[in-house]
Design an enzyme around this catalytic site. Structure first.
Site, PDB file in Angstrom:
ATOM      1  N   TRP A   1       7.296  -0.822  -7.904  1.00 25.06           N
ATOM      2  CA  TRP A   1       8.485  -1.367  -7.029  1.00 25.06           C
ATOM      3  C   TRP A   1       9.728  -1.497  -7.721  1.00 25.06           C
ATOM      4  O   TRP A   1      10.779  -1.114  -7.539  1.00 25.06           O
ATOM      5  CB  TRP A   1       7.940  -2.672  -6.227  1.00 25.06           C
ATOM      6  CG  TRP A   1       8.875  -3.089  -5.093  1.00 25.06           C
ATOM      7  CD1 TRP A   1       8.767  -2.878  -3.979  1.00 25.06           C
ATOM      8  CD2 TRP A   1       9.960  -3.794  -5.422  1.00 25.06           C
ATOM      9  NE1 TRP A   1       9.633  -3.307  -3.179  1.00 25.06           N
ATOM     10  CE2 TRP A   1      10.750  -4.254  -3.956  1.00 25.06           C
ATOM     11  CE3 TRP A   1      10.557  -4.464  -6.462  1.00 25.06           C
ATOM     12  CZ2 TRP A   1      11.699  -4.661  -3.699  1.00 25.06           C
ATOM     13  CZ3 TRP A   1      11.899  -5.167  -6.250  1.00 25.06           C
ATOM     14  CH2 TRP A   1      12.353  -5.359  -4.770  1.00 25.06           C
TER      15      TRP A   1
ATOM     16  N   THR B   1       3.939   1.698  -1.018  1.00 25.98           N
ATOM     17  CA  THR B   1       4.630   1.566  -2.253  1.00 25.98           C
ATOM     18  C   THR B   1       3.707   2.168  -3.346  1.00 25.98           C
ATOM     19  O   THR B   1       4.243   3.206  -4.293  1.00 25.98           O
ATOM     20  CB  THR B   1       5.495   0.308  -2.931  1.00 25.98           C
ATOM     21  OG1 THR B   1       4.460  -0.646  -2.811  1.00 25.98           O
ATOM     22  CG2 THR B   1       6.398  -0.149  -1.824  1.00 25.98           C
TER      23      THR B   1
ATOM     24  N   LYS C   1       9.263  -6.167  11.098  1.00 20.51           N
ATOM     25  CA  LYS C   1       9.031  -5.799   9.667  1.00 20.51           C
ATOM     26  C   LYS C   1       9.939  -4.603   9.210  1.00 20.51           C
ATOM     27  O   LYS C   1       9.789  -4.507   8.012  1.00 20.51           O
ATOM     28  CB  LYS C   1       7.684  -4.984   9.667  1.00 20.51           C
ATOM     29  CG  LYS C   1       7.431  -3.539  10.291  1.00 20.51           C
ATOM     30  CD  LYS C   1       5.971  -3.351  10.077  1.00 20.51           C
ATOM     31  CE  LYS C   1       6.080  -1.877  10.333  1.00 20.51           C
ATOM     32  NZ  LYS C   1       5.524  -1.242   9.254  1.00 20.51           N
TER      33      LYS C   1
ATOM     34  N   LYS D   1       0.824  -1.208   0.046  1.00 22.00           N
ATOM     35  CA  LYS D   1      -0.121   0.028  -0.028  1.00 22.00           C
ATOM     36  C   LYS D   1       0.863   1.206  -0.142  1.00 22.00           C
ATOM     37  O   LYS D   1       0.537   2.072  -0.601  1.00 22.00           O
ATOM     38  CB  LYS D   1      -0.925   0.039   1.196  1.00 22.00           C
ATOM     39  CG  LYS D   1      -2.014   0.629   1.133  1.00 22.00           C
ATOM     40  CD  LYS D   1      -3.136   0.246   2.126  1.00 22.00           C
ATOM     41  CE  LYS D   1      -2.158   0.228   3.290  1.00 22.00           C
ATOM     42  NZ  LYS D   1      -2.952   0.229   4.773  1.00 22.00           N
TER      43      LYS D   1
ATOM     44  N   PHE E   1       3.839  -9.373  -9.013  1.00 23.84           N
ATOM     45  CA  PHE E   1       5.026 -10.247  -8.712  1.00 23.84           C
ATOM     46  C   PHE E   1       5.521 -10.944  -9.955  1.00 23.84           C
ATOM     47  O   PHE E   1       4.624 -11.370 -10.705  1.00 23.84           O
ATOM     48  CB  PHE E   1       4.950 -11.130  -7.611  1.00 23.84           C
ATOM     49  CG  PHE E   1       5.051 -10.475  -6.216  1.00 23.84           C
ATOM     50  CD1 PHE E   1       6.191 -10.836  -5.508  1.00 23.84           C
ATOM     51  CD2 PHE E   1       3.865  -9.639  -5.813  1.00 23.84           C
ATOM     52  CE1 PHE E   1       6.363  -9.917  -3.980  1.00 23.84           C
ATOM     53  CE2 PHE E   1       4.019  -8.982  -4.432  1.00 23.84           C
ATOM     54  CZ  PHE E   1       5.172  -9.194  -3.933  1.00 23.84           C
TER      55      PHE E   1
ATOM     56  N   PHE F   1      -3.862  -0.269   7.485  1.00 27.23           N
ATOM     57  CA  PHE F   1      -4.407  -1.566   7.294  1.00 27.23           C
ATOM     58  C   PHE F   1      -5.207  -1.573   6.267  1.00 27.23           C
ATOM     59  O   PHE F   1      -5.183  -0.990   5.011  1.00 27.23           O
ATOM     60  CB  PHE F   1      -5.016  -2.138   8.694  1.00 27.23           C
ATOM     61  CG  PHE F   1      -4.162  -2.306   9.833  1.00 27.23           C
ATOM     62  CD1 PHE F   1      -2.806  -2.810   9.621  1.00 27.23           C
ATOM     63  CD2 PHE F   1      -4.241  -1.897  11.161  1.00 27.23           C
ATOM     64  CE1 PHE F   1      -1.923  -3.126  10.520  1.00 27.23           C
ATOM     65  CE2 PHE F   1      -3.369  -1.923  11.842  1.00 27.23           C
ATOM     66  CZ  PHE F   1      -2.150  -2.467  11.870  1.00 27.23           C
TER      67      PHE F   1
ATOM     68  N   ALA G   1      -3.985   2.093  13.273  1.00 27.26           N
ATOM     69  CA  ALA G   1      -5.247   1.890  12.388  1.00 27.26           C
ATOM     70  C   ALA G   1      -6.419   1.193  13.021  1.00 27.26           C
ATOM     71  O   ALA G   1      -7.356   0.869  12.707  1.00 27.26           O
ATOM     72  CB  ALA G   1      -5.039   1.669  10.990  1.00 27.26           C
TER      73      ALA G   1
ATOM     74  N   ARG H   1       1.938   8.419   6.617  1.00 25.91           N
ATOM     75  CA  ARG H   1       2.169   8.445   8.107  1.00 25.91           C
ATOM     76  C   ARG H   1       3.660   8.228   8.227  1.00 25.91           C
ATOM     77  O   ARG H   1       4.519   7.722   7.498  1.00 25.91           O
ATOM     78  CB  ARG H   1       1.330   7.350   8.576  1.00 25.91           C
ATOM     79  CG  ARG H   1      -0.107   7.583   8.670  1.00 25.91           C
ATOM     80  CD  ARG H   1      -0.971   6.158   8.841  1.00 25.91           C
ATOM     81  NE  ARG H   1      -0.609   5.285   7.844  1.00 25.91           N
ATOM     82  CZ  ARG H   1      -0.537   3.983   7.924  1.00 25.91           C
ATOM     83  NH1 ARG H   1      -0.883   3.388   9.225  1.00 25.91           N
ATOM     84  NH2 ARG H   1      -0.306   2.926   7.177  1.00 25.91           N
TER      85      ARG H   1
END
Lengths: 556, 556
Positions: free
Chosen positions: B409, B73, B105, B71, B381, B301, B273, B94
């Site tokens: 990406w 990216t 992460k 999200k 992907f 989220f 969130a 954010r």
């Protein structure tokens, strides 16, 4: 009378790049933080390492009293006065701690015409150094409990974890807590507590680190607790040192600000002077001594605590030698050492000054034991009388020195010109023969005894058997060569805060000893030492406000 | 393949003043923080308030899975692509929380060619906003316990103190603690705990504050606990609001950084969130909409949590209306919603996509309920197959929309051009008729039921009698008009994190409700919601390092 913040606001600050240029720092070495604060890149700090060292002047004080002494204002006023006399001078100060701003004392950026600015920003978050130190401290704490949670492979004894959490707040509720309650998902309950950030070993490590590698190595050496067999577990065993160092990377760059008179000032680091070594960072002092002809710097609390530690810990680690020491006093504070209550300080009382001047005399004598010429700065109040001043001058004359009357608080640089000229004269005479009080190779217990005897004038030191055992174990483990950092009350030469003046014949009660293996010293805890202050009945925070156009009031 | 940090380091960043100029921000409105970060002065923010508003594009997502959706990216890639198409576009994100960087992460600044920079600084302390929020939260906590200590004049019931402490660290040991142990000098022992900073009400207040006065007023309205008679005690009763606002003064200015392609990005604020409203600050969004033709922003989220709250809380408070919503998905994530294990995601499986696409379908339908046109961004992907993509396209066609294949990406702006053109087309068509899901005047319980029915597709809501009583009391006290903020798992439409896909017929169990009187919403806690994460067995911190020349590695 204008308040500190009113005086500060009425002063037009210069862009920080202009201040940097005055200090000999090129614009491309600056990382600006807003318009009036900047960090100085460590590449630049390294690039000037081979330059000759300027002179170093230590500003220290008598044992503090509620009357106030003005050590920070004297450091600033003296620096301003030296600059005004055409000497290329840098001022090195500690960063204020956020917690006390909301308690009793307000800010810690000087006062009157002798301030560093911008005062609200320096007093609140500044460039975030203390927040970074807090985060590094608490990352390690989280990793300790996380290690227990996931099986405790290192075999830490949960009852013998010595690493505490930290917060930059006066919060007595966090002094002693039980963590990990609420069931299996939250870990293993144990006793813990928070210290104020300035008492964290991370703060001491930060202030003594030579470079990034030394920073990471010192962090890694910090002990978090022991196993049942007594062996130590370190931050590096938890693989926490790299992430902690990363958290401190930007913080390690010294902060540049200005005085109200436009002198450059490096304000960086700020360990407590009771539990830790109480002076600004080695990075800042080193940079200042390479850039300026004279660096004026301050050590926390009285000369028995911050002064002694500056000379026995920081100067030893950094291999620097001050040219002279300035001991700051006020007649009001000397009267309190002479037994006068705060409410009666306005009354002329040369006899009380005579009773209290013994405190000043002893500090002056003590600084001489490090091979330094010593001057006295007497910050004037309007209520001071000639008869009272004469008492101090006579006492100083007997010691072969002099007290210089200072009014930088009201007059800025002009109020410290006499003191500045005297300092220049002492620097020029090259009479300083600095040496630490004790050699590295002295036994740890003997180092404690030496400080107690020579500086505190104690008759004896009480070392409980458990303390003797710990010291012997550390010597066996290779820590015998480190200096000792005495944690005791700042209010007295003794460990009893009510013993003002110049107590003698007392016994220094060493309650416990702690190894700060990362900072590189042994802390000897004497009497009750608070590592987390509380807020008063009416905290200063209640009076702090933010106006609609962003002005902060009530920080004084 | 290059890591995110390698890609970021290989990119030459532009001086922040140049990025500001591109965004229409004059140099004298900037407070630089280093060379590549700046805060934008609130005077400037105020000065552009009367300009017309640009279009607002909300980027939201399916329910997150361990497969990753991308999200952030997509928000960055779409912004870069719109700028590349000649549209004056600002990205609003954010700020990352420090705690999770050391957990599982890594950073939260995008990835690949779609990143905001400087990534190490944004991920670690950035401009200190979260530290300021933590300090404000903990000042209030210290003042609460200090008030009890000094006699409890306000009559707070120590068992009913709801204000918790905060720390920006994943530290499960602090979830549930007992404070003030160790004797009378440390206060009255009581149960307490720490939340992670992003879960603090101060964070929510900070993100919704219109100006300094509104900030202080909201802080003052925050409830710290109740008396025995049930009446509320607020931060303003403790006179903490002024000092808290002062601590947040500098933080309230939006932060400007750049993407790797040189687009300006405002990265400011970051409430959780799940427990809070999950989007960046109102200050940043407002500024962006006055400066740019298009603002691309992200909510935390899935669209059921962050998306719904963005539309029902932030847009309502700020009176702004998005022009369209973009729902982000990946085939891998849809397969997980279709029941495939993470280890089997590499295998072609159109049937699994067909089972999982129901999650995406429902989010697209839901966004339509707010009157918004909806597009889908499908992050590609290399393992994705045409057959799998076709399943998604067919499902989207049935909804009258389309999925746009995105490769930002790996390709940067060029990889999101199709999506950007489609977004431009939707904005130009002016078909958005934004409205919140429920009106202000609806009863609180009915607001919860409306979200549960319309967004979560629950059959019913379970409201325990204690909850019903609290809601009624708050309505009687004048809080009936506020929106509700549902705290539930992010992994499912239901309150059960294992119910992937598009569950129906479930009952939403409201366990408790809390009044965030300062933020201005009622939080309905559904199921087990964690306000303090823990670290994993091998924390990411173990791999983070700092090199001798100051490079940070291991933040990914």
């Amino acid at each position: 009378m204008a308040t500190d913040i009113e005086i500060a606001r009425a002063t037009r600050l210069r862009p920080i790049a202009e201040i940097a240029a005055r200090a000999g720092i090129p614009a491309d070495a600056l990382e600006p933080y807003g318009r009036y604060k900047a960090k100085v890149g460590l590449d630049f700090v390294r690039s000037v390492e081979d330059r000759p060292e300027g002179a170093l002047v230590l500003v220290t004080g008598i044992n503090p009293t509620p009357a106030g002494e003005g050590k920070t204002t004297t450091t600033i006023g003296l620096g301003d006065a030296l600059n005004a006399l055409g000497q290329r001078t840098l001022i090195c100060l500690r960063e204020p701690s956020l917690g006390p701003c909301f308690g009793l004392k307000g800010g810690a950026t000087g006062g009157g015409r002798a301030q560093v600015a911008p005062m609200e920003e320096i007093n609140l978050h500044f460039t975030g150094d203390f927040h970074a130190i807090t985060a590094a401290n608490n990352l390690l704490a989280a990793m300790v409990d996380n290690h227990l949670y996931w099986g405790n492979e290192l075999g830490l004894d949960p009852r013998r974890i010595t690493w505490r959490r930290a917060i930059d707040m006066n919060d007595r509720a966090l002094r002693s807590i039980v963590t990990s309650l609420g069931g299996a998902a939250n870990g293993f309950p144990r006793e813990d507590g928070f210290d104020i950030t300035v008492a964290s070993e991370v703060m001491a490590v930060f202030c003594l680190a030579r470079d990034f590698d030394d920073l990471r190595d010192r962090l890694g050496r910090m002990v978090v607790g022991t196993r049942r067999d007594g062996s130590m577990v370190r931050a590096s065993d938890l693989k926490a040192d790299g992430a902690m160092a990363a958290l401190l990377r930007d913080a390690l760059q010294p902060n540049l600000v200005q005085t109200l008179e436009g002198s450059p000032a490096l304000v960086h680091g700020g360990p407590f002077a009771n539990i830790a070594h109480g002076c600004n960072s080695l990075q800042a002092t080193r940079l200042g001594m390479r850039l300026a002809d004279i660096v004026v710097t301050e050590a926390g609390f009285g000369a028995d605590l911050g002064g002694e530690k500056f000379l026995d810990i920081k100067c030893r680690v950094e291999k620097i030698a001050p040219s002279c020491a300035v001991v700051v006093a006020t007649l009001r504070a000397l009267k309190m050492h002479g037994g006068v209550a705060k409410s009666a300080l306005g009354r002329e009382d040369p006899a009380a000054v005579a009773r209290g001047v013994v405190n000043l005399v002893r500090h002056v004598e003590n600084m001489g034991k490090f091979g330094l010429p010593v001057l006295v700065a007497l910050n004037r109040f309007t209520s001071d009388t000639d008869a009272e001043i004469a008492v101090v001058q006579e006492a100083m004359a007997r010691l072969g020195t002099q007290a210089y009357l200072c009014t930088h608080w009201s007059d800025g640089a002009a109020g410290a010109t006499d003191l500045a000229r005297a300092v220049l004269e002492r620097i020029g005479a090259h009479t300083a023969r600095y040496h630490p009080l004790y050699p590295d190779e002295m036994k740890l217990a003997e180092k404690i005894r030496t400080i107690a005897r020579e500086i505190y004038r104690a008759a004896d030191v009480s070392l409980p058997p458990a303390v003797v055992k710990k010291l012997a174990a550390w010597e066996a483990a290779g820590f015998g060569h480190v200096p000792v950092c005495i944690a005791k009350t700042q209010y007295s030469f003794s460990a009893d805060p009510t013993q003002l003046g110049a107590p003698e014949g007392h016994v220094l009660p060493v309650r416990d000893v702690r190894l700060s293996a990362g900072a590189g010293f042994v802390v000897a805890i004497c009497g009750d030492i608070m590592t987390m202050p509380g807020l008063p009945r009416v905290p200063a925070a209640e009076a702090i406000s933010l106006s609609a156009d962003g002005l902060i009031d009530g920080l004084f």
